[in-house]
Design an enzyme around this catalytic site. Structure first.
Site, PDB file in Angstrom:
ATOM      1  N   CYS A  69       5.311   4.260   3.222  1.00  0.00           N
ATOM      2  CA  CYS A  69       4.752   5.334   2.561  1.00  0.00           C
ATOM      3  C   CYS A  69       3.145   4.835   2.272  1.00  0.00           C
ATOM      4  O   CYS A  69       2.890   4.375   1.262  1.00  0.00           O
ATOM      5  CB  CYS A  69       5.254   5.932   1.460  1.00  0.00           C
ATOM      6  N   CYS A  72       1.893   6.148  -1.152  1.00  0.00           N
ATOM      7  CA  CYS A  72       2.368   5.479  -2.248  1.00  0.00           C
ATOM      8  C   CYS A  72       1.685   4.098  -2.658  1.00  0.00           C
ATOM      9  O   CYS A  72       1.585   3.652  -3.743  1.00  0.00           O
ATOM     10  CB  CYS A  72       4.058   4.915  -1.949  1.00  0.00           C
TER      11      CYS A  72
END
Length: 324
Positions: A69, A72
């Site tokens: 991600c 993230c």
């Protein structure tokens, strides 16, 4: 779920509590938070301890992320920096949903990064997506309040004041924040131990004192906290004080009953009452138990500290008996 901050509750909170124990009753008086790590990785197995139980002491943010991600990776350094800057008002738990998908599934999380805040064992707030530092800081302050100002000395002074006011939870926050700056700070560890003693958790008080390095074990804060722990351990085995009072009423010269009653009164914060009974033993039989009553008074004075009114009261009474 929409991007940005949102209020937790209803379906999410209910579904989560059913599977992971979030519906457990809070402790009657929350145990103080300590100098544990502010940021840690959590698993499904450790979630109940590291998030649910920990959030009864202070808010815990859970960052749901995955290695693939991109947002993230943008959020991680920002939120970690904001949590550290908060100086112990909140903690951060990081959960890799690839390795541990169960909790995210229970919460209905369908997009990451997602951050959910827990207090008192329940989810209360959160946001999705990478956020600017200013918004994350504001989010943290809503949950845990503003970060304590100043360096470790200011934190320790504030912690001592809160401890004197018997606000053990907030005092522990201050001592814990000081330990984030200096993990071997003797005054902070001793203060933390006293917070646990105030909350009735002798085991954690002992653990906090065990963390004091050998070089710091002559420090007055350490010796005073150690003396207080010893008193609490002695008092723990006494049971009902009414029986001791009855024994003294039947025989005022029952020095052992009077001595035990003094320990019990001290444990219940009746310091003056404890002093009076020990002084009475000294007055009636100075040599009893190898001068045990006077020695116990000195241990009380060390445990209570010079600022406690009962310490000065006790010193005056002892001087009057010894030198009259």
């Amino acid at each position: 779920m929409s991007t940005g901050s949102y209020s937790m509750g209803g379906q999410i909170g209910g579904g989560f509590g059913g599977s992971f124990g979030g519906g457990a009753k809070p402790a009657a008086s929350p145990a103080p938070a300590g100098g544990d790590d502010l940021i840690k990785d959590v698993t499904t197995a450790s979630f109940a301890r590291d998030v649910l139980e920990a959030s009864r002491h202070q808010p815990v943010l859970v960052d749901f992320w995955a290695p693939w991600c991109g947002p993230c990776r943008q959020l991680t350094p920002v939120i970690e920096g904001a949590v550290k800057a908060a100086k112990g008002t909140v903690k951060l738990a990081k959960m890799n949903i690839d390795d541990h998908p169960e909790v995210a599934g229970q919460l209905g999380i369908q997009s990451i990064p997602a951050v959910i805040a827990f207090k008192n064992g329940q989810p209360v707030d959160g946001f999705m997506g990478a956020q600017p530092e200013s918004q994350i800081k504001a989010f943290i302050e809503r949950l845990g309040g503003p970060a304590p100002a100043g360096g470790p000395d200011d934190l320790l002074v504030e912690g001592d004041a809160l401890l004197e006011a018997k606000d053990y939870g907030q005092a522990a926050q201050m001592f814990g924040a000081a330990l984030q700056i200096d993990q071997e700070n003797v005054r902070a560890l001793a203060g933390l131990a006293r917070c646990y003693l105030g909350a009735g958790d002798l085991d954690r008080a002992r653990q906090a004192l065990d963390m004091v390095p050998e070089a710091g074990r002559k420090d007055a804060h350490y010796t005073a906290a150690l003396a207080a722990l010893a008193l609490a351990e002695q008092a723990e085995s006494l049971g009902d004080l009414a029986e001791l009072e009855a024994r003294i009423a039947a025989d005022p010269a029952d020095h052992q009953a009077r001595f035990d009653l003094a320990l019990g009164l001290a444990a219940r914060a009746d310091h003056q009452g404890a002093v009076d009974h020990l002084i009475e033993i000294v007055r009636r039989g100075r040599d009893w138990n190898e001068d045990g009553a006077r020695k116990q008074l000195l241990q009380f004075f060390e445990a209570w500290g010079a600022k406690d009114p009962a310490t000065n009261y006790g010193r005056r009474k002892l001087s009057s008996v010894l030198f009259s």
